[in-house]
Design an enzyme around this catalytic site. Structure first.
Site, PDB file in Angstrom:
ATOM      1  N   LYS A  52      12.196  -7.331 -17.580  1.00 49.99           N
ATOM      2  CA  LYS A  52      12.964  -8.564 -17.394  1.00 49.99           C
ATOM      3  C   LYS A  52      12.110  -9.618 -16.691  1.00 49.99           C
ATOM      4  O   LYS A  52      12.131 -10.795 -17.060  1.00 49.99           O
ATOM      5  CB  LYS A  52      14.243  -8.278 -16.606  1.00 49.99           C
ATOM      6  CG  LYS A  52      15.260  -7.506 -17.419  1.00 49.99           C
ATOM      7  CD  LYS A  52      16.427  -6.971 -16.604  1.00 49.99           C
ATOM      8  CE  LYS A  52      17.330  -6.103 -17.486  1.00 49.99           C
ATOM      9  NZ  LYS A  52      18.401  -5.436 -16.746  1.00 49.99           N
ATOM     10  N   GLN A  96      20.528  -4.537 -10.937  1.00 48.00           N
ATOM     11  CA  GLN A  96      20.258  -3.484 -11.922  1.00 48.00           C
ATOM     12  C   GLN A  96      21.167  -2.285 -11.656  1.00 48.00           C
ATOM     13  O   GLN A  96      21.237  -1.789 -10.527  1.00 48.00           O
ATOM     14  CB  GLN A  96      18.765  -3.086 -11.838  1.00 48.00           C
ATOM     15  CG  GLN A  96      18.336  -2.079 -12.869  1.00 48.00           C
ATOM     16  CD  GLN A  96      18.416  -2.605 -14.302  1.00 48.00           C
ATOM     17  OE1 GLN A  96      18.033  -3.731 -14.593  1.00 48.00           O
ATOM     18  NE2 GLN A  96      18.934  -1.785 -15.202  1.00 48.00           N
ATOM     19  N   ASP A 119      24.578 -11.643 -15.657  1.00 43.93           N
ATOM     20  CA  ASP A 119      24.996 -10.565 -16.554  1.00 43.93           C
ATOM     21  C   ASP A 119      26.409 -10.762 -17.082  1.00 43.93           C
ATOM     22  O   ASP A 119      26.830 -10.066 -18.007  1.00 43.93           O
ATOM     23  CB  ASP A 119      24.941  -9.222 -15.805  1.00 43.93           C
ATOM     24  CG  ASP A 119      23.641  -8.481 -16.066  1.00 43.93           C
ATOM     25  OD1 ASP A 119      23.065  -8.656 -17.152  1.00 43.93           O
ATOM     26  OD2 ASP A 119      23.214  -7.734 -15.170  1.00 43.93           O
TER      27      ASP A 119
END
Ligand code: NAD
Length: 281
Positions: A52, A96, A119
């Protein structure tokens, strides 16, 4: 033989579009920033985080890696989220998953300001998506929808079946397809006669985390099949779809690797740039 929906190529196109939007923001003095928070030393998570960060750098997004040891407390993590929420150089925040057992995942995800949630996991976004409103959409389902649209798969009025009901893939995927006027069925581990449902699907999204569960005889001829799963089996990467038996039956099929995976990262970059654009407006 199914038409291959190439996620790698489409993701490159998406990244090029994102890079242009980043350049426009930078010309106005704003560098979009994404904070990537990792707790613990899970090797798979470390690889995801590194990928990422690399993808951010490629399009001109600044990444802020925040690394914590596995023994970190929930309080420490929440305090960091508060600091990132207040940091005006950070436009997007990503935590994460999975998090270590001592940390309540939902408490952490809900602490992220919705406008900085890269997200789209905040319940506000989940609620808006279910209401059919515009909001931050989780990266994997957003990528899947983009793949279907770019391949020209008809959606309105069609039967869509999503196999999997997780909060990060299956549920938002179903809500997105509903927003596109599909007739949507969600299947899960307790579904009786899975094949009876999947055989009705014009659009079949496999996100069940079970290697090669979906086989050719479970697929309607001509259906669009998107394979979200990713597993290493005997040294090879495979998905939730048995590509060898599905390919001759389906109308479209996304490969693993090179399908949904690269699109997920491309959509993360897009969500981050959009957060920076909204912060400006
Ligand atoms: P998860 O384990 O949280 O959820 C799996 C879902 O599948 C559950 O809702 C469960 O009820 C359902 N399920 C399990 N066995 C089933 C069965 N036999 N029949 C029907 N349904 C069944 O997984 P997730 O996070 O939603 O991820 C799903 C898959 O997608 C995994 O393989 C994961 O690695 C992959 N994934 C890939 C990406 C990507 O970017 N390519 C992103 C996220 C997840």
């Amino acid at each position: 033989m199914a038409i291959r929906i190439d996620g790698k190529e489409l993701a490159a196109q998406c990244r090029a579009e994102t890079a242009e939007r980043v350049a426009a923001l930078r010309a106005r003095g704003i560098t979009p920033g994404l904070a990537v928070v990792l707790v613990g030393d899970d090797p798979a998570s470390q690889i995801y985080v590194r990928n990422k960060e690399k993808a951010c750098a490629e399009v001109g997004i600044r990444s802020f890696p925040v690394l914590f040891p596995s023994g970190t407390t929930q309080e420490q993590l929440l305090e960091t989220i508060d600091q990132l929420n207040a940091n005006e150089n950070v436009h997007g925040i990503l935590v994460q998953l999975p998090l270590p057992k001592q940390i309540d995942k939902n408490a952490v995800l809900e602490r992220i300001l919705p406008q900085k949630d890269a997200d789209g996991f905040h319940p506000i976004h989940a609620g808006r998506l279910l209401n059919g409103e515009d909001t931050v959409v989780p990266c994997t389902p957003r990528g899947v929808l983009r793949m279907l649209k770019s391949a020209g798969v008809p959606l309105r009025g069609k039967e869509a079946v999503v196999v999997g009901r997780s909060a990060i893939v299956g549920r938002p995927m179903a809500a997105l397809l509903l927003r596109e006027d599909c007739t949507v069925t969600i299947c899960h581990s307790r579904t009786e006669d899975l094949a009876a449902h999947t055989r009705r699907a014009d659009i079949l999204v496999a996100a069940c985390g079970q290697p090669q569960l979906i086989t050719g005889e479970m697929v309607k001829p001509g259906a669009a099949v998107i394979d979200v799963g990713i597993h290493r089996v005997d040294g090879h990467l495979v998905g939730d779809v048995d590509a060898a038996s599905v390919e001759p039956v389906a109308g479209w099929l996304s490969p693993v690797p090179g399908g949904v995976g690269p699109m997920t990262i491309a959509m993360l970059l897009q969500n981050t740039v959009e957060a920076a654009e909204h912060a400006l407006s």
